[in-house]
Write a protein that holds these residues in place. Structure first.
Motif, PDB file in Angstrom:
ATOM      1  N   ILE A  34       0.842  -1.208   0.000  1.00 15.45           N
ATOM      2  CA  ILE A  34       0.000   0.000   0.000  1.00 15.45           C
ATOM      3  C   ILE A  34       0.873   1.252   0.000  1.00 15.45           C
ATOM      4  O   ILE A  34       0.664   2.172  -0.801  1.00 15.45           O
ATOM      5  CB  ILE A  34      -0.957  -0.004   1.205  1.00 15.45           C
ATOM      6  CG1 ILE A  34      -2.022  -1.084   1.018  1.00 15.45           C
ATOM      7  CG2 ILE A  34      -1.618   1.374   1.383  1.00 15.45           C
ATOM      8  CD1 ILE A  34      -2.835  -1.379   2.262  1.00 15.45           C
ATOM      9  N   GLY A  35       1.855   1.289   0.903  1.00 11.76           N
ATOM     10  CA  GLY A  35       2.708   2.475   1.021  1.00 11.76           C
ATOM     11  C   GLY A  35       3.505   2.786  -0.228  1.00 11.76           C
ATOM     12  O   GLY A  35       3.766   3.942  -0.537  1.00 11.76           O
ATOM     13  N   ARG A  92       0.562   6.100  -4.200  1.00  9.42           N
ATOM     14  CA  ARG A  92       0.784   7.373  -4.913  1.00  9.42           C
ATOM     15  C   ARG A  92       0.303   7.313  -6.353  1.00  9.42           C
ATOM     16  O   ARG A  92       0.098   8.328  -6.996  1.00  9.42           O
ATOM     17  CB  ARG A  92       2.235   7.809  -4.823  1.00  9.42           C
ATOM     18  CG  ARG A  92       3.223   6.999  -5.623  1.00  9.42           C
ATOM     19  CD  ARG A  92       4.654   7.518  -5.550  1.00  9.42           C
ATOM     20  NE  ARG A  92       5.083   7.725  -4.186  1.00  9.42           N
ATOM     21  CZ  ARG A  92       5.605   8.879  -3.739  1.00  9.42           C
ATOM     22  NH1 ARG A  92       5.835   9.864  -4.548  1.00  9.42           N
ATOM     23  NH2 ARG A  92       5.938   9.008  -2.475  1.00  9.42           N
ATOM     24  N   PHE A  93       0.129   6.085  -6.884  1.00  7.32           N
ATOM     25  CA  PHE A  93      -0.334   5.926  -8.262  1.00  7.32           C
ATOM     26  C   PHE A  93      -1.855   5.788  -8.350  1.00  7.32           C
ATOM     27  O   PHE A  93      -2.401   5.697  -9.447  1.00  7.32           O
ATOM     28  CB  PHE A  93       0.344   4.706  -8.907  1.00  7.32           C
ATOM     29  CG  PHE A  93       1.840   4.780  -8.831  1.00  7.32           C
ATOM     30  CD1 PHE A  93       2.542   5.716  -9.572  1.00  7.32           C
ATOM     31  CD2 PHE A  93       2.549   3.938  -7.984  1.00  7.32           C
ATOM     32  CE1 PHE A  93       3.921   5.805  -9.485  1.00  7.32           C
ATOM     33  CE2 PHE A  93       3.930   4.014  -7.893  1.00  7.32           C
ATOM     34  CZ  PHE A  93       4.621   4.952  -8.647  1.00  7.32           C
ATOM     35  N   ALA A  94      -2.529   5.772  -7.215  1.00  3.51           N
ATOM     36  CA  ALA A  94      -3.989   5.625  -7.181  1.00  3.51           C
ATOM     37  C   ALA A  94      -4.625   7.006  -7.290  1.00  3.51           C
ATOM     38  O   ALA A  94      -5.091   7.574  -6.309  1.00  3.51           O
ATOM     39  CB  ALA A  94      -4.410   4.915  -5.907  1.00  3.51           C
ATOM     40  N   LEU A 132      -7.743   8.623  -5.499  1.00  5.03           N
ATOM     41  CA  LEU A 132      -7.681   8.993  -4.083  1.00  5.03           C
ATOM     42  C   LEU A 132      -7.250  10.441  -3.874  1.00  5.03           C
ATOM     43  O   LEU A 132      -7.322  10.956  -2.759  1.00  5.03           O
ATOM     44  CB  LEU A 132      -6.727   8.057  -3.339  1.00  5.03           C
ATOM     45  CG  LEU A 132      -7.170   6.607  -3.259  1.00  5.03           C
ATOM     46  CD1 LEU A 132      -6.072   5.748  -2.635  1.00  5.03           C
ATOM     47  CD2 LEU A 132      -8.466   6.471  -2.485  1.00  5.03           C
ATOM     48  N   GLY A 133      -6.810  11.081  -4.929  1.00  7.49           N
ATOM     49  CA  GLY A 133      -6.449  12.497  -4.870  1.00  7.49           C
ATOM     50  C   GLY A 133      -5.469  12.827  -3.760  1.00  7.49           C
ATOM     51  O   GLY A 133      -4.445  12.178  -3.594  1.00  7.49           O
ATOM     52  N   GLY A 134      -5.798  13.859  -2.973  1.00 10.87           N
ATOM     53  CA  GLY A 134      -4.921  14.348  -1.913  1.00 10.87           C
ATOM     54  C   GLY A 134      -4.766  13.398  -0.745  1.00 10.87           C
ATOM     55  O   GLY A 134      -3.911  13.606   0.116  1.00 10.87           O
ATOM     56  N   HIS A 135      -5.571  12.362  -0.701  1.00 11.32           N
ATOM     57  CA  HIS A 135      -5.476  11.402   0.398  1.00 11.32           C
ATOM     58  C   HIS A 135      -4.302  10.436   0.234  1.00 11.32           C
ATOM     59  O   HIS A 135      -3.932   9.753   1.180  1.00 11.32           O
ATOM     60  CB  HIS A 135      -6.779  10.602   0.518  1.00 11.32           C
ATOM     61  CG  HIS A 135      -7.958  11.446   0.838  1.00 11.32           C
ATOM     62  ND1 HIS A 135      -8.197  11.943   2.096  1.00 11.32           N
ATOM     63  CD2 HIS A 135      -8.963  11.903   0.062  1.00 11.32           C
ATOM     64  CE1 HIS A 135      -9.297  12.670   2.082  1.00 11.32           C
ATOM     65  NE2 HIS A 135      -9.786  12.657   0.855  1.00 11.32           N
ATOM     66  N   ARG A 136      -3.733  10.391  -0.964  1.00 15.33           N
ATOM     67  CA  ARG A 136      -2.667   9.418  -1.239  1.00 15.33           C
ATOM     68  C   ARG A 136      -1.484   9.564  -0.294  1.00 15.33           C
ATOM     69  O   ARG A 136      -0.982   8.583   0.237  1.00 15.33           O
ATOM     70  CB  ARG A 136      -2.191   9.535  -2.691  1.00 15.33           C
ATOM     71  CG  ARG A 136      -3.242   9.089  -3.682  1.00 15.33           C
ATOM     72  CD  ARG A 136      -2.764   9.248  -5.076  1.00 15.33           C
ATOM     73  NE  ARG A 136      -2.619  10.684  -5.356  1.00 15.33           N
ATOM     74  CZ  ARG A 136      -2.320  11.189  -6.532  1.00 15.33           C
ATOM     75  NH1 ARG A 136      -2.082  10.382  -7.546  1.00 15.33           N
ATOM     76  NH2 ARG A 136      -2.227  12.478  -6.712  1.00 15.33           N
TER      77      ARG A 136
END
Length: 163
Positions: A76-77, A81-83, A86-90
């Motif tokens: 996940i970690g 960042r490529f998801a 999820l926008g700013g939640h990444r």
């Protein structure tokens, strides 16, 4: 005298050991473990070595569960960042996942150290010894406090956009 370990056990131990100082250095210098940096990639490498070999070498169920949780946190970690949906939640998710991976490294490291060293007369006789349990709880409190401080810092630096 060194504790008895199989060849895979030594590879697991020595392969994951560098992640301890690297993770600590990143947390102290940058307030988080960023897997996109050079040091963050090294951290990931050593953590993946430890987590994958941990599943193979660890014989007790709690240890296997911790290795699987570590693998999940690392995946996940290192990929959130490529998801883009999820926008700013990444970055927030990345921060929590990477800090959780460090906690899952510290927890068995502490337990194994106290129950194996010094060889022949370890500090604690079992993972359930009061000292071990107290220190494990202290690590858990440290994780909760640390992640809270990281997220508060992230909020000041880069607020999450309203959804």
């Amino acid at each position: 005298m060194l504790p008895e370990l199989s060849a895979l056990g030594w590879f697991h131990t020595l392969g994951s050991l560098p992640a301890l100082p690297i993770g600590l250095m990143l947390l102290i210098r940058h307030g988080r473990i960023d897997p996109a940096t050079g040091w963050g990639k090294l951290y990931l490498l050593f953590m993946f070595i430890g987590a994958i070999t941990g599943v193979l070498v660890i014989r007790d169920m709690p240890g296997v569960v911790i290795s699987i949780l570590t693998l999940g946190a690392l995946v996940i970690g290192s990929t959130v960042r490529f998801a883009t949906p999820l926008g700013g939640h990444r970055e927030w998710i990345e921060t929590v996942a990477m800090s959780t991976s460090y906690f899952t490294l510290l927890l068995p490291s502490l337990t194994e150290t106290l129950t194996r060293l010094p060889a022949g007369a370890p500090v604690a006789d079992s993972p359930q010894a009061p000292l071990v349990v107290a220190l494990q709880l202290a690590l858990l409190v440290g994780l909760v406090v640390g992640v809270t401080l990281q997220l508060l810092r992230r909020r000041r630096v880069r607020p999450v956009a309203a959804v």
